[in-house]
Structure formats: structure tokens, C-alpha cells
Design an enzyme around this catalytic site. Structure first.
Site, mmCIF file in Angstrom:
data_model
loop_
_atom_site.group_PDB
_atom_site.id
_atom_site.type_symbol
_atom_site.label_atom_id
_atom_site.label_comp_id
_atom_site.label_asym_id
_atom_site.label_seq_id
_atom_site.Cartn_x
_atom_site.Cartn_y
_atom_site.Cartn_z
ATOM 1 N N CYS A 1 -1.199 -5.189 3.174
ATOM 2 C CA CYS A 1 -1.889 -5.976 4.200
ATOM 3 C C CYS A 1 -3.406 -5.849 4.079
ATOM 4 O O CYS A 1 -3.925 -4.760 3.879
ATOM 5 C CB CYS A 1 -1.493 -5.507 5.600
ATOM 6 S SG CYS A 1 0.154 -5.966 6.114
ATOM 7 N N ASP B 1 0.273 -0.926 15.531
ATOM 8 C CA ASP B 1 1.229 -1.920 15.034
ATOM 9 C C ASP B 1 1.848 -2.766 16.147
ATOM 10 O O ASP B 1 2.628 -3.676 15.867
ATOM 11 C CB ASP B 1 2.344 -1.241 14.228
ATOM 12 C CG ASP B 1 1.916 -0.914 12.808
ATOM 13 O OD1 ASP B 1 0.829 -1.362 12.394
ATOM 14 O OD2 ASP B 1 2.658 -0.202 12.108
ATOM 15 N N ARG C 1 0.813 -1.214 0.000
ATOM 16 C CA ARG C 1 0.000 0.000 0.000
ATOM 17 C C ARG C 1 0.847 1.265 0.000
ATOM 18 O O ARG C 1 0.405 2.307 -0.470
ATOM 19 C CB ARG C 1 -0.927 -0.003 1.211
ATOM 20 C CG ARG C 1 -2.040 -1.015 1.097
ATOM 21 C CD ARG C 1 -2.947 -0.995 2.310
ATOM 22 N NE ARG C 1 -4.004 -1.989 2.156
ATOM 23 C CZ ARG C 1 -5.172 -1.750 1.594
ATOM 24 N NH1 ARG C 1 -5.447 -0.554 1.123
ATOM 25 N NH2 ARG C 1 -6.079 -2.702 1.495
#
Length: 422
Positions: A117, A308, A93
């Protein structure tokens, strides 16, 4: 396709050096498209996303030379192409980051809609709206973003309805060659954005408000920047992941080459759980906890708790006494690792964007499948404490963001093998 075979419950000890931050390196690589002179980028992590971005730049006509495994010298002065094709962009991305610099420098570009992802909606609308605010005409044609600004971009106010890291980065890069002043309101505040600002400032761009939610950029009155060499900051998410390696195995580990201020939300939570930390200028040592307490986390934009690190702390929660609660506020569909942790014996229940983890639980080795980058590291963490042998499949996700993970963990005493699927 590779998988990792991990023997659990092996004692760990030692130190690990943190690589350069992937999420800082990607926008900085994209920003070289704004430069007319040769630039050297040091401390690049050897991960799949960096290789994909380097290949994309090369495809656009950049001249690349790896001076060593972590230093790339590149020149974009003779770019011959302003189309980022689907076969390259689909791999991640972050490829959308070439939109701003290509449009700013060449006044027109074609960029394929990105991949990466599969963790919920990450709309590119914010990027497109930002470019339109600077005067670009945008059309979506056959899966491509066609952006044009025949007279060049013009400074303007850009208000992000939702905080976006890559959106802020794209707007920053585009504004650096826009005429006049651009204000980015509701900007992301991540350290990676601060480093991108420093890189653009090295090329003569004036930027005020670095580290705050409002950035003021005065564009350079030129058709390109003269960017200086730069060294990528350490990866705060990799640092947090290795602190979790120490935490989940209750080991004494030293994490070297880090910036502790960048991971304060992580270290504060580890201290709350019961760990002692020795925090120095560029290292943190974690010591075993007498008792690991359950905790609550709500993911937030920086400087809050990073999304994350949510998966890694879910794995850690399985070894903490009591009921831990993790609320994911930034992305939908980001609990895909929960069902895989359950295969190892984790006691997890999900309700929309909230996960409840009951611990402490003895985990047992099994076959599990990575679903995204950070989920894959959570499965590795869980496998390190599981009884017996675990196999983590689809680790191409892991390779997107972690450099030599099995080598670094094995250096601490772990037994991790990278093997080929039959």
C-alpha cells in the site's frame, strides 16, 4: 481489472462469519522458514496477500499443499534458495517478514526492498537495525537487502525508536534462533504478535512478556525449530469493518467467529456513537441506533484505536449528527479516501493529519477509486448508503485483505456485483 457495482440504500439483515486474520497469517507463514518439519496452518483467509506469501515461500523452495481452501500444509526442510526476489516481494510490504527467519536459519539472505500500500513512509530501517543488533552485517545493494551473520545471530537488546508491528515480528523470529537472550524493548502489543509468540513457543522458544511492550526471548540452541500446527485467529479488522457495515446502514447484524477483546476500542466507540451491542464469547450483534452522534478518534497502537479502522469510521461519520474529528497519528498520507468520499457527497475538510467530517450527509452514487486496502472498504461502506448506484474501481486493493467481500455483503441482502473494466 475488476470493479464493484453497488446499489445503495438496500436494507441489510443477517450474520457474517469472520475469516482468519491476514496480519497474523503473514508472519506465521514467514515463521515456517524456521522449521525443519511439516506444519499445517488452518483458517488462512483466501486473500491476495496470503497467496503472494505462499508463492514467495514456494519460490524459496518450500513444499506446499492446500488441503482445503483455508488449510495449508507446508514443509521448509529442503529449502534451496535464500533470495526473495523483487517480482514477488514488490506485491506487498509484508514480504520483509522473511528477512529475520531466513537470516537466522541460513546465516545469509537477499531480500528485495518491499512494495504494498502507498500510505506513507514505512521504513525498513527498524528491521535492519534490529538485525544489526543481533550481529548481522547489512548492505543495501541494487534494491536488495543483503544480510549476513556467518557465525549466527547473538542475543542482544533491541530498542525500537518507534513501535513497529512487522519490526517486532521480524526481531522475534530472528531472536528465536539467536544464541542467548534477546530483549525487545518498545515492542508492539497486537494480538497477531501474541499469536506469533505462541507459534514460536510451540517450537521450543522461551518467550516472556507476551502482550507487553517488552519481550524476552531465549533462542533455541539448534539450527531450526520444530513448529506445531496452528489455527489463525479471527481478523479483528474485518470484524470491525462488518460492524461498520451494520453501523453505517443502521442495520441489525451479527458478526460471528470473533474475539471481542481484540476489538474493544472499536466496540467502545460504536457504543459512544449510540449503538447497542450484544457482546458474547465469540460473536457481537449490533442493533440500529435511534440517533447516531458525532465522535472523535485518535489512531494509536494496540490496544488503542486501530489505524486500519480509521477510513471505515470516516465513512460512518458522514451519517452521524454533528462534527466528527479523526486524527491519524501513525501514518502520513492516510487520508487518500477523503477525496473519494467527497465525490459521493461527504463534507470533509483536511488539515495535515486531522480530518473534520460534518454530518449527517445524504450521499449520492458515483464512480470512486480505491487507493489502498482499508480505503477501499470505506468506499464500499459509503456506497451502501448512497442514493443510486456507485462503482468502486481498483478493487485489487480490497482483494489484498478481504475474503469474498461482495459475497459476504450480498448474503446480508446487499446488491453488489463484481464486474470487469471494459
Amino acid at each position: 481489472m475488476d470493479f464493484l457495482e453497488i446499489v445503495g440504500q438496500v436494507p441489510l439483515k443477517g450474520g457474517v462469519e469472520i475469516s482468519g486474520a491476514k496480519n497474523s497469517a503473514l508472519p506465521i507463514l514467514a515463521a515456517t522458514l524456521l522449521s525443519r518439519q511439516e506444519v499445517k496452518i488452518k483458517s488462512l483467509p483466501q486473500v491476495a496477500d496470503i497467496k503472494a506469501m505462499a508463492l514467495l515461500l514456494q519460490n524459496l523452495g518450500a513444499e506446499l499443499e492446500w488441503l482445503n481452501p483455508h488449510t495449508l500444509q507446508l514443509s521448509t526442510k529442503s529449502l534451496h534458495h535464500t533470495e526473495a526476489t523483487y517480482d514477488l516481494v514488490r506485491k506487498m510490504r509484508a514480504s520483509i517478514l522473511v528477512l529475520g527467519p531466513l537470516l537466522a536459519r541460513f546465516k545469509e539472505c537477499l531480500v528485495s526492498l518491499p512494495g504494498g500500500c502507498a500510505i506513507g513512509a514505512r521504513p525498513v530501517d527498524l528491521h535492519l537495525k534490529a538485525m544489526q543488533q543481533l550481529g548481522a552485517e547489512i548492505k543495501i545493494e541494487q534494491g536488495y537487502i543483503h544480510a549476513k551473520a556467518p557465525k549466527g545471530l547473538k542475543g542482544n537488546d533491541i530498542l525500537f525508536d518507534k513501535i513497529s508491528v512487522t519490526g517486532t515480528e521480524n526481531a522475534l523470529m530472528a531472536a528465536s534462533l539467536a544464541k542467548g537472550i534477546t530483549r525487545i524493548i518498545n515492542a508492539a502489543k497486537e494480538p497477531e504478535i501474541a499469536q506469533l509468540c505462541a507459534f514460536l513457543q510451540s517450537g521450543g522458544v522461551e518467550i516472556e512478556g507476551v502482550g507487553s511492550s517488552e519481550l524476552k526471548i531465549r533462542g533455541v540452541e539448534s539450527d531450526a525449530l520444530n513448529l506445531k500446527d496452528i489455527q489463525i485467529i479471527p481478523d479483528r479488522i474485518e470484524a470491525g469493518t462488518y460492524l461498520c457495515v451494520g453501523a453505517i446502514t443502521n442495520s441489525q447484524l451479527k458478526i460471528n467467529r470473533i474475539i471481542p477483546n481484540h476489538i474493544q476500542a472499536i466496540t467502545d466507540k460504536l457504543i459512544e456513537i449510540g449503538f447497542s451491542l450484544d457482546i458474547q464469547e465469540n460473536s457481537i450483534e449490533i442493533y440500529p441506533a435511534k440517533k447516531r452522534q458525532a465522535f472523535e478518534i485518535t489512531t494509536k497502537e494496540y490496544p488503542g484505536f486501530p489505524t486500519d479502522m480509521q477510513a471505515q469510521f470516516m465513512a460512518l461519520a458522514t451519517q452521524c449528527l454533528g462534527t466528527s474529528i479523526i486524527e491519524e497519528t501513525l501514518f502520513e498520507n492516510r487520508f487518500m479516501h477523503a477525496s473519494e468520499l467527497q465525490r459521493l457527497g461527504a463534507n470533509i475538510s483536511l488539515k495535515t493529519n486531522v480530518a473534520t467530517i460534518s454530518g449527517s450527509t445524504e450521499l449520492t452514487g458515483s464512480d470512486v477509486m480505491a487507493t489502498d486496502l482499508r480505503a477501499s472498504s470505506a468506499l464500499v461502506l459509503a456506497a451502501l448508503v448512497a442514493k443510486g448506484v456507485s462503482r468502486v474501481h481498483r478493487i485489487y486493493h480490497l482483494d489484498r485483505g478481504y475474503e469474498r467481500l461482495e459475497d459476504k455483503i450480498n448474503a446480508l441482502g446487499a446488491k453488489v456485483l463484481r464486474l470487469k473494466e471494459k
